[in-house]
Motif scaffolding. Structure first.
Motif, short mmCIF file in Angstrom:
data_model
loop_
_atom_site.label_atom_id
_atom_site.label_comp_id
_atom_site.label_asym_id
_atom_site.label_seq_id
_atom_site.Cartn_x
_atom_site.Cartn_y
_atom_site.Cartn_z
N GLN A 1 -9.95 7.62 0.18
CA GLN A 1 -11.37 7.62 0.50
C GLN A 1 -12.07 8.73 -0.29
OE1 GLN A 1 -10.93 8.22 4.75
NE2 GLN A 1 -11.24 6.04 5.16
N THR B 1 -1.08 9.38 3.85
CA THR B 1 -2.08 8.34 4.04
C THR B 1 -1.83 7.20 3.08
OG1 THR B 1 -4.46 7.87 4.08
CG2 THR B 1 -3.67 9.42 2.42
N ARG B 2 -2.26 6.02 3.46
CA ARG B 2 -2.18 4.84 2.59
C ARG B 2 -3.56 4.35 2.18
NH1 ARG B 2 2.82 2.05 2.55
NH2 ARG B 2 4.38 3.05 3.85
N ARG B 3 -4.58 5.12 2.50
CA ARG B 3 -5.94 4.74 2.15
C ARG B 3 -6.63 5.90 1.45
NH1 ARG B 3 -9.48 2.46 6.93
NH2 ARG B 3 -7.79 0.94 6.80
N SER C 1 -3.81 0.34 12.60
CA SER C 1 -3.64 0.17 11.15
C SER C 1 -2.61 -0.93 10.91
CB SER C 1 -3.17 1.49 10.51
OG SER C 1 -4.12 2.51 10.73
N GLN D 1 0.87 -1.16 0.00
CA GLN D 1 0.00 0.00 0.00
C GLN D 1 0.92 1.22 0.00
OE1 GLN D 1 -2.25 -0.99 3.57
NE2 GLN D 1 -4.06 -1.26 2.32
#
Length: 724
Positions: free
Chosen positions: A122, A118-120, A516, A100
């Protein structure tokens, strides 16, 4: 009554849309899009279509279907990509990234936006930029933004009511919007626009903008502001000149290339921004069609639709082969980006040469991933640094584990891995002193605290990374010990095992980001390195625990002798080497260490033990060449109880047997060592059970070379006391 599959096929509409094939369990096994749902779905069930093997296997399993009608093909394309990501159907090509990668998030939905890693990704109204490869590039970029553009880094509510700014404002890393009159909203919004242009790669445009602002400020006699814009312009130009690989055209381009052998495939993606290569991503597949039915065009179409459903869309996308839905995907990406997006398959010139370079890198990645080559340890450690976002290269890794059985003989061990190699000279073992009972977190805390307090006192080097074999409990306990020593800055991870599979690694927990978890690909060299360190730590801890248990079990007999306490017992073992040598020693050999009277008591004690076993001397049976009960020399002897009942067998030639005795009508042999070097258990071995029946050794059901999940042959109902 629900419609059957045949009835649904007859009533399919001719509109564009998405169809979902299901198996007999109702699970979605394939998601597809169609310009005409009726024609496309019915084609699966036409025998003369000449389907490939994968499609034939799919059709065999279809027992039901659903469809969703859309207004346009573009809507169907987007919906198909979302459904594939949601359901992960078995027969779709799934885009799986083994990492990721970090992105930078600009929170433009907030009144005073900020930039964070961030690694996400949205759908929260923020702007995402990336991916950044390596991960350290994201940290360097956000540090540059904080120093240069001075956006806020805190997450407090900004209402301008604070009495004074924090330290970030005084060291010129924040504009201070939290305090009234320190920063006007217009000034902060201007900084946000500059950050957005910088992250979008518009460095030249931003530099020209700073030049114009510098001129205006100079004309208005605001020389301090003009100097600020001058410095900003220099910084932006310097950043744009630091790129290493250049291209002819000044465009944002993504370049794809792949290498395939059989069912395995490695895909490479080079990201080019403003004509410079700024990063690379790798994707791997292991379950593709192995025969000639593999369709590269269809494969790339599926990959691009999934990848660009969430990621940044460049101006151009270069692929090695053309595919059927290229124009449709171009239209969808153009609508999303708001400007023309082109997908090209160059056949000659610099663009084709760049694709060849990407495919060459894909071949290298394929070999490193699937040919089981020995990885370059420096590269593995660099990848470990990227995955964990460590502040420095993990040249020295120290790992901890604890071992006990129901709290008895509680010990811990620490191993050291330097530059990817285990340094046995640096191993340390701890006998836990302050913890009673089975309390692994408290034991871990004591071991970590003792280790690094001594390192600080002696001025020895500290590790770049600390590994804890355990979950949140052990990790938080170790972290609290580091906090007390002011070593909180040292990164620390917990290695979590999956249930009932203690040889595997489920995920990693990074200190400070326990919520996380980090999941590693099963083929990742980083995972293999972590497993190797964890296994070595566990082996060292369990070995030390067994030695402590052996010392407890096999030396308790010495302390039962009148006149022999802990000090004399340790003196005998230290000077004679083992309890077997103590049992065979004469009074003259024992007297220098415990005194003559106690030495005579020790010799008399072991003489009585041998007499109970029917042996008068350490080297033979009742007499030279004689045996008990008529047994031949060297054969097993029958041992009887005082009542004349058979208690068991004694092997006079077995050097591992120290004592033979009958306790409560049960024959007990006490063994010291295992001649094969792999003792199953260091507790006394009972050759006859409580009912008087001989115990038989369980036969192994494992094949040669197969790894045991229960190496000590302990029955599963006894696992409550198993070593951890």
């Amino acid at each position: 009554m629900p419609l059957t599959l045949e009835e649904k096929l007859k009533n399919l509409p001719t509109a564009p849309g998405v169809y979902l094939h299901k198996d007999e369990g109702g699970k979605i096994i394939y998601v597809g899009k169609a310009k005409n749902l009726r024609n496309r779905v019915r084609s699966y069930f036409q025998s003369g279509r000449g389907h490939d093997r994968k499609t034939r296997e799919l059709v065999k399993r279809i027992t039901d279907l659903e469809f969703i009608v859309t207004d346009t093909e573009v809507e169907a394309l987007v919906l198909e990509s979302n459904l594939i990501k949601q359901h992960k159907p078995r027969y779709n090509v799934l885009l799986k990234d083994d990492k990721q990668y970090p992105h930078l998030k600009l929170t433009i939905s907030e009144a005073f936006p900020r930039v964070m890693i961030t690694r996400r990704i949205q759908r929260d109204g923020a702007l995402y930029f990336g991916p950044y490869l390596p991960a350290a590039l994201a940290r360097r970029t956000i540090d540059l933004i904080n120093r240069t553009f001075q956006l806020r880094t805190c997450d407090i509510e900004i209402d301008g009511r604070l009495p004074r700014p924090c330290l970030e404002y005084h060291i010129k890393r924040c504009l201070g919007p939290c305090v009234k009159d320190l920063c006007r909203p217009e000034e902060y919004s201007e900084a946000v626009r500059d950050v957005r242009m910088f992250l979008e790669g518009k460095n030249k445009e931003l530099a020209d903008e700073y030049g114009a602002r510098m001129e205006r400020a100079s004309d208005e006699m605001r020389f301090e502001m003009a100097a600020k814009y001058r410095d900003l312009r220099k910084t932006v130009l310097a950043v744009s000149e630091q790129q290493k690989m250049a291209s002819v055209q000044d465009l944002d381009v993504d370049i794809f290339g792949f290498h395939r052998e059989g069912a395995r495939l490695a895909l490479q993606l080079f990201t080019m921004r403003e004509g410079k290569i700024v990063g690379r991503r790798e994707f791997f597949w292991e379950d593709l069609a192995e025969d000639d039915s593999f369709d590269a065009a269809s494969f790339l179409s599926d990959v691009l639709m999934q990848y660009y459903s969430t990621d940044y869309v460049p101006r151009e996308i270069h692929v090695p082969v053309d595919f059927e839905d290229r124009e449709l995907l171009e239209k969808a990406l153009t609508e999303r980006k708001g400007r023309r997006v082109r997908i090209l398959d160059p056949q000659r010139g610099p663009k084709a040469e760049m694709i060849e370079l990407v495919e060459k890198n894909a071949l290298i990645a394929f070999e490193q991933r699937f040919r089981v080559l020995k990885p370059d340890m420096e590269r593995v450690l660099e990848e470990l640094q990227e995955v964990l976002e460590l502040p420095r290269f993990p040249a020295r890794v120290e790992s901890f584990d604890v071992s006990n059985i129901s709290g008895s003989e509680n010990v811990a061990a620490m191993v050291v891995c330097e530059n990817g190699k285990m340094n046995r000279a640096e191993y340390r073992k701890f006998r836990i002193k302050t913890v009673e009972g089975s309390n692994d977190p408290a034991s871990m805390r004591e071991a970590v605290s003792r280790r690094y307090r001594r390192q600080l006192d002696e001025g020895n080097p500290l590790p770049d990374l600390v590994m804890i074999d355990g979950g949140k409990g052990q990790l938080s306990a170790a972290a609290s010990a580091m906090r007390e020593l002011d070593l909180e800055a040292i990164p620390m991870i917990g290695v979590v095992k999956p249930p009932r599979r203690h040889n595997d690694v489920s995920h990693l927990l990074l200190k400070g980001r326990e919520d996380s978890p980090i999941y590693l690909d099963s083929h990742s060299p980083v995972l293999r390195l972590i497993q190797m360190i964890r296994d070595e730590t566990h082996r060292t801890a369990v070995t030390y625990h067994r030695k402590r248990r052996e010392l407890r079990d096999f030396t308790s007999e010495l302390t039962a002798i009148p006149g022999v306490g802990e000090k004399r017992k340790n003196r005998l073992l230290r000077n004679l080497g083992s309890i077997s040598k103590v049992a065979e020693a004469s009074v003259e050999q024992l007297a220098p260490f415990v005194g003559r009277k106690t030495a005579e008591d020790v010799v008399e004690h072991f003489r009585r033990q041998r007499a109970l076993a029917g042996v008068d001397e350490p080297g033979g049976a009742a007499g030279e060449g004689e045996t008990l009960d008529g047994a031949a020399a060297g054969e097993a002897l029958v041992v009887t109880t005082p009542d004349g009942e058979v208690a068991g067998l004694h092997h006079p030639d077995d050097p591992t047997v120290m004592t033979d005795e009958t306790i409560a009508d049960e024959h007990i042999e006490t063994r010291l060592v295992d001649p094969e070097g792999s003792a199953e258990d260091l507790q006394p071995i009972r050759s006859i059970d409580h009912a008087g029946d001989l115990r038989t050794r369980r036969k192994s059901t494992r094949k040669r070379g197969e790894r045991s999940t229960n190496p000590h042959a302990i029955k599963r109902e006894k696992l409550a006391g198993e070593e951890e």
